[in-house]
Design an enzyme around this catalytic site. Structure first.
Site, PDB file in Angstrom:
ATOM      1  N   LYS A   1       0.881  -1.194   0.000  1.00  0.00           N
ATOM      2  CA  LYS A   1       0.000   0.000   0.000  1.00  0.00           C
ATOM      3  C   LYS A   1       0.905   1.225   0.000  1.00  0.00           C
ATOM      4  O   LYS A   1       1.431   1.626   1.020  1.00  0.00           O
ATOM      5  CB  LYS A   1      -0.881  -0.017   1.256  1.00  0.00           C
ATOM      6  CG  LYS A   1      -2.208   0.676   1.097  1.00  0.00           C
ATOM      7  CD  LYS A   1      -2.259   2.177   1.095  1.00  0.00           C
ATOM      8  CE  LYS A   1      -1.898   3.015   2.244  1.00  0.00           C
ATOM      9  NZ  LYS A   1      -1.702   4.436   1.800  1.00  0.00           N
TER      10      LYS A   1
ATOM     11  N   GLU B   1       8.703   1.125  11.285  1.00  0.00           N
ATOM     12  CA  GLU B   1       9.803   2.089  11.136  1.00  0.00           C
ATOM     13  C   GLU B   1       9.150   3.456  11.175  1.00  0.00           C
ATOM     14  O   GLU B   1       8.383   3.800  10.273  1.00  0.00           O
ATOM     15  CB  GLU B   1      10.523   1.915   9.794  1.00  0.00           C
ATOM     16  CG  GLU B   1      11.130   0.559   9.540  1.00  0.00           C
ATOM     17  CD  GLU B   1      12.428   0.342  10.273  1.00  0.00           C
ATOM     18  OE1 GLU B   1      12.906   1.281  10.943  1.00  0.00           O
ATOM     19  OE2 GLU B   1      12.959  -0.778  10.187  1.00  0.00           O
TER      20      GLU B   1
ATOM     21  N   CYS C   1      13.646  10.365   7.290  1.00  0.00           N
ATOM     22  CA  CYS C   1      13.414   9.972   8.691  1.00  0.00           C
ATOM     23  C   CYS C   1      14.675  10.150   9.527  1.00  0.00           C
ATOM     24  O   CYS C   1      14.597  10.439  10.717  1.00  0.00           O
ATOM     25  CB  CYS C   1      12.923   8.534   8.751  1.00  0.00           C
ATOM     26  SG  CYS C   1      13.995   7.399   7.879  1.00  0.00           S
TER      27      CYS C   1
ATOM     28  N   GLU D   1       9.049  16.226  15.042  1.00  0.00           N
ATOM     29  CA  GLU D   1       9.543  15.944  13.698  1.00  0.00           C
ATOM     30  C   GLU D   1       8.837  16.863  12.697  1.00  0.00           C
ATOM     31  O   GLU D   1       7.610  16.849  12.592  1.00  0.00           O
ATOM     32  CB  GLU D   1       9.283  14.487  13.329  1.00  0.00           C
ATOM     33  CG  GLU D   1       9.908  14.113  12.003  1.00  0.00           C
ATOM     34  CD  GLU D   1       9.642  12.667  11.606  1.00  0.00           C
ATOM     35  OE1 GLU D   1       8.495  12.220  11.737  1.00  0.00           O
ATOM     36  OE2 GLU D   1      10.589  12.010  11.153  1.00  0.00           O
TER      37      GLU D   1
HETATM   38  P1  NAD Z   1       2.252   8.649   7.458  1.00  0.00           P
HETATM   39  O1  NAD Z   1       2.361   7.921   8.750  1.00  0.00           O
HETATM   40  O2  NAD Z   1       1.337   9.784   7.347  1.00  0.00           O
HETATM   41  O3  NAD Z   1       1.818   7.637   6.308  1.00  0.00           O
HETATM   42  C1  NAD Z   1       2.556   6.466   6.044  1.00  0.00           C
HETATM   43  C2  NAD Z   1       1.646   5.458   5.387  1.00  0.00           C
HETATM   44  O4  NAD Z   1       0.626   5.090   6.317  1.00  0.00           O
HETATM   45  C3  NAD Z   1       0.921   5.985   4.146  1.00  0.00           C
HETATM   46  O5  NAD Z   1       0.863   4.964   3.174  1.00  0.00           O
HETATM   47  C4  NAD Z   1      -0.464   6.304   4.681  1.00  0.00           C
HETATM   48  O6  NAD Z   1      -1.463   6.242   3.696  1.00  0.00           O
HETATM   49  C5  NAD Z   1      -0.639   5.199   5.713  1.00  0.00           C
HETATM   50  N1  NAD Z   1      -1.627   5.487   6.749  1.00  0.00           N
HETATM   51  C6  NAD Z   1      -1.979   6.694   7.273  1.00  0.00           C
HETATM   52  N2  NAD Z   1      -2.946   6.530   8.198  1.00  0.00           N
HETATM   53  C7  NAD Z   1      -3.227   5.207   8.259  1.00  0.00           C
HETATM   54  C8  NAD Z   1      -4.142   4.413   9.009  1.00  0.00           C
HETATM   55  N3  NAD Z   1      -4.970   4.950   9.897  1.00  0.00           N
HETATM   56  N4  NAD Z   1      -4.140   3.075   8.824  1.00  0.00           N
HETATM   57  C9  NAD Z   1      -3.306   2.497   7.944  1.00  0.00           C
HETATM   58  N5  NAD Z   1      -2.433   3.200   7.184  1.00  0.00           N
HETATM   59  C10 NAD Z   1      -2.384   4.535   7.349  1.00  0.00           C
HETATM   60  O7  NAD Z   1       3.747   9.035   7.083  1.00  0.00           O
HETATM   61  P2  NAD Z   1       4.233   9.850   5.817  1.00  0.00           P
HETATM   62  O8  NAD Z   1       3.837  11.271   5.998  1.00  0.00           O
HETATM   63  O9  NAD Z   1       3.839   9.138   4.570  1.00  0.00           O
HETATM   64  O10 NAD Z   1       5.820   9.713   5.925  1.00  0.00           O
HETATM   65  C11 NAD Z   1       6.569  10.519   6.768  1.00  0.00           C
HETATM   66  C12 NAD Z   1       6.903   9.764   8.039  1.00  0.00           C
HETATM   67  O11 NAD Z   1       7.567   8.560   7.723  1.00  0.00           O
HETATM   68  C13 NAD Z   1       7.853  10.534   8.925  1.00  0.00           C
HETATM   69  O12 NAD Z   1       7.408  10.456  10.254  1.00  0.00           O
HETATM   70  C14 NAD Z   1       9.169   9.777   8.767  1.00  0.00           C
HETATM   71  O13 NAD Z   1      10.049   9.895   9.842  1.00  0.00           O
HETATM   72  C15 NAD Z   1       8.708   8.407   8.571  1.00  0.00           C
HETATM   73  N6  NAD Z   1       9.729   7.581   7.933  1.00  0.00           N
HETATM   74  C16 NAD Z   1      10.387   6.676   8.692  1.00  0.00           C
HETATM   75  C17 NAD Z   1      11.386   5.899   8.132  1.00  0.00           C
HETATM   76  C18 NAD Z   1      12.106   4.865   8.942  1.00  0.00           C
HETATM   77  O14 NAD Z   1      12.694   3.985   8.345  1.00  0.00           O
HETATM   78  N7  NAD Z   1      12.072   4.931  10.259  1.00  0.00           N
HETATM   79  C19 NAD Z   1      11.715   6.050   6.792  1.00  0.00           C
HETATM   80  C20 NAD Z   1      11.028   6.994   6.033  1.00  0.00           C
HETATM   81  C21 NAD Z   1      10.029   7.756   6.624  1.00  0.00           C
END
Ligand code: NAD
Length: 499
Positions: A192, A268, A303, A402
């Site tokens: 997804k 993650e 991240c 963040e």
């Molecule tokens: P997000 O949490 O908003 O979304 C991530 C994914 O989760 C998307 O596909 C989104 O559609 C899905 N999602 C959102 N709400 C959901 C729900 N209720 N149920 C199921 N799925 C849901 O994050 P983002 O804005 O896409 O990405 C940025 C974040 O990702 C930052 O916090 C960053 O630090 C983190 N990140 C972490 C790593 C790591 O390896 N630790 C790597 C890259 C990004």
């Protein structure tokens, strides 16, 4: 056609590109069951690239049923590891063969510079798949030390149906870190992608099929988190949920798992990584150059971005000047220009978030040293200057929350203990760096830092051989390296007592 070399050539390729916004289930592209779509908007100029299937619970049900059937059939999981290896290597090779198209899709979709999507994202994603594929026929089970009349076997089996929910900042790479070990170890996968960057995931589905991955084994469901993401996370027949994204959503996914079938959840999540520069850093210029890159690369949408720059007071003023100078190399430019180092921010919501944190920093009393402005507004795109704040303390919101944008907070310190205390004073624990010429200080500091990755005298090192993941609220489990297989397999003990 050879790889474009100029912005005009990339634009020409973009003008002739076809976009596919459909879901991929059981080896076929299809619309969302309910027919819903959403507009996929390029942050480079605000133009709609295509309509994308907005999948929902019905699509999740269909994909899970197909993934389960494919798993039960054994077509993939019972294939010899060498066979899965060869198929996945073909997949990686196909990604490289389509590198220009994939890089362009990534750049148009989420705004990162073409230089990065071509030079980093595509090759790193392909390498993740190839490296993991090459490993899968070299991992052994265990034979337990037993009395003479017994045999104890410890083996690993695929966990079953894996749902992988990924973010938009490195869409293909984050997907590859999940799907490579999931597929290599014999699972069926439903990917997804983020609603903000679905295009490369959708394209990868066709390449996976062309490589020979059987129908139903690799499915892609574009759509929103609160619809199809939630449906997958709550699904009673998903065995394992792997996620990269924000800490807030990660927390919610644990709740969904608890409310449904206790599926395994591997997360993650976010970060607020400290980059500690001691006065005896071996090369202050290098430290400053990397401190700038640590916050400006990928528009700060990383991240592991080094967003808290902890600088020993005796060099703080001098060092800030070096960092401000280095940030000049990261002024935003058109993402299709191969010379651009910093592209567009992914969408309006993220742009507004970054600008609001820049305001918050000012209101909190931090000193704006450079940046802080929207630029290139006439393009219709979302471009933010890398922004440097001095005079920050760790309690300010710009230091503790963040932002996920190119905003750097400088915090002074006087002793190593103070630096470590500030560095660890965070809900996050994803990464950290320490710069010093003293070997013992480097290692003592590295040991004391509560972070999944620690870099000494550089920022953002590592490759597929090293595990990646977080302490504390940055997550659990690890991507990359052989440790990644832990997430996608169940351990089985088979015990035999001989007659
Ligand atoms: P997000 O949490 O908003 O979304 C991530 C994914 O989760 C998307 O596909 C989104 O559609 C899905 N999602 C959102 N709400 C959901 C729900 N209720 N149920 C199921 N799925 C849901 O994050 P983002 O804005 O896409 O990405 C940025 C974040 O990702 C930052 O916090 C960053 O630090 C983190 N990140 C972490 C790593 C790591 O390896 N630790 C790597 C890259 C990004």
């Amino acid at each position: 056609m050879s790889t474009p070399q100029t912005r005009e050539q990339w634009q020409q390729l973009a003008d002739n590109l076809t976009f596919n916004g459909q879901a991929f289930i059981n080896g076929q592209y299809q619309n969302a069951t309910e027919g819903d779509t959403f507009a996929c908007i390029s942050p480079i100029n605000g133009q709609v690239l295509t309509e994308v299937a907005s999948c929902g619970p019905a699509d999740a049900n269909q994909a899970v049923a197909c993934a389960r059937a494919a798993f039960e059939s054994g077509a993939w999981r019972h294939a010899a590891p060498t066979e899965r290896k060869q198929t996945l290597i073909r997949f990686a090779d196909l990604m490289l063969a389509h590198q220009d198209e994939l890089a362009l899709l990534e750049t148009l979709d989420m705004g990162k510079p073409i230089r990065d999507s071509l030079g980093i994202d595509v090759p790193a994603a392909a390498r993740a798949i190839r490296w993991t594929a090459e490993a899968i026929d070299k991992v052994f089970g265990e034979v337990a030390p037993t009395p003479h009349n017994q045999i104890g076997l410890v083996t690993r089996e695929p966990v079953g149906v894996v749902a992988a929910i990924v973010p938009w900042n490195f869409p293909m790479l984050m997907a590859a870190w999940k799907i490579a070990p999931a597929l290599a170890s014999g699972n069926s996968v439903i990917l997804k992608p983020s609603e903000k960057s679905p295009l490369t995931a959708i394209r990868l589905a066709a390449l996976a099929q062309e490589a020979g991955i059987p129908a139903g084994v690799f499915n892609v469901l574009p759509g929103y988190g609160h619809t199809v993401g939630k449906a997958l996370a709550l699904h009673m027949d998903v065995d394992c949920l792997v996620f990269t994204g924000s800490t807030a959503v990660a927390r919610q996914l644990m709740i969904y798992a608890g409310e449904s079938n206790m599926k395994r959840v591997w997360l993650e999540a976010g970060g607020k990584s400290p980059n500690i520069v001691f006065a005896d850093a071996p090369d202050l210029q290098k430290a400053a150059t990397e401190a700038a890159a640590a916050v400006a690369f990928n528009q700060g949408e990383v991240c592991t971005a080094g967003t808290r720059l902890l600088v020993e007071e005796s060099i703080r003023i001098r060092f800030i000047a070096l960092v401000a100078d280095a940030l000049k190399q990261w002024q935003p430019g058109h993402p299709l220009d191969p010379a651009t180092s910093c592209g567009a921010v992914v969408d309006q919501a993220q742009f507004d978030r970054i600008m609001s944190y820049i305001d918050i920093g000012r209101q909190e009393g931090a000193t704006l040293v450079s940046g802080g402005q929207r630029v290139m507004q006439a393009s219709g795109g979302l471009f933010v200057q890398p922004t440097l704040f001095d005079g920050v303390n760790n309690q300010m919101r710009i230091a503790s929350e963040e932002i996920f944008g190119p905003v750097l907070s400088v915090i002074g310190f006087t002793t190593a203990d103070e630096a470590i205390r500030i560095a660890n004073d965070s809900i996050y624990g994803l990464a950290a760096a320490v710069w010093t010429s003293e070997l013992s200080k480097a290692h003592k500091t590295a040991r004391a830092l509560r972070a999944g990755s620690v870099w000494i005298n550089h920022y953002d090192g590592g490759d597929m051989t090293a595990p990646f993941g977080g302490f504390k609220q940055s997550g659990n489990g690890r991507d990359k390296s052989l440790h990644a297989f832990d997430k996608y397999t169940e351990l089985k003990a088979t015990w035999l007592v001989l007659d």
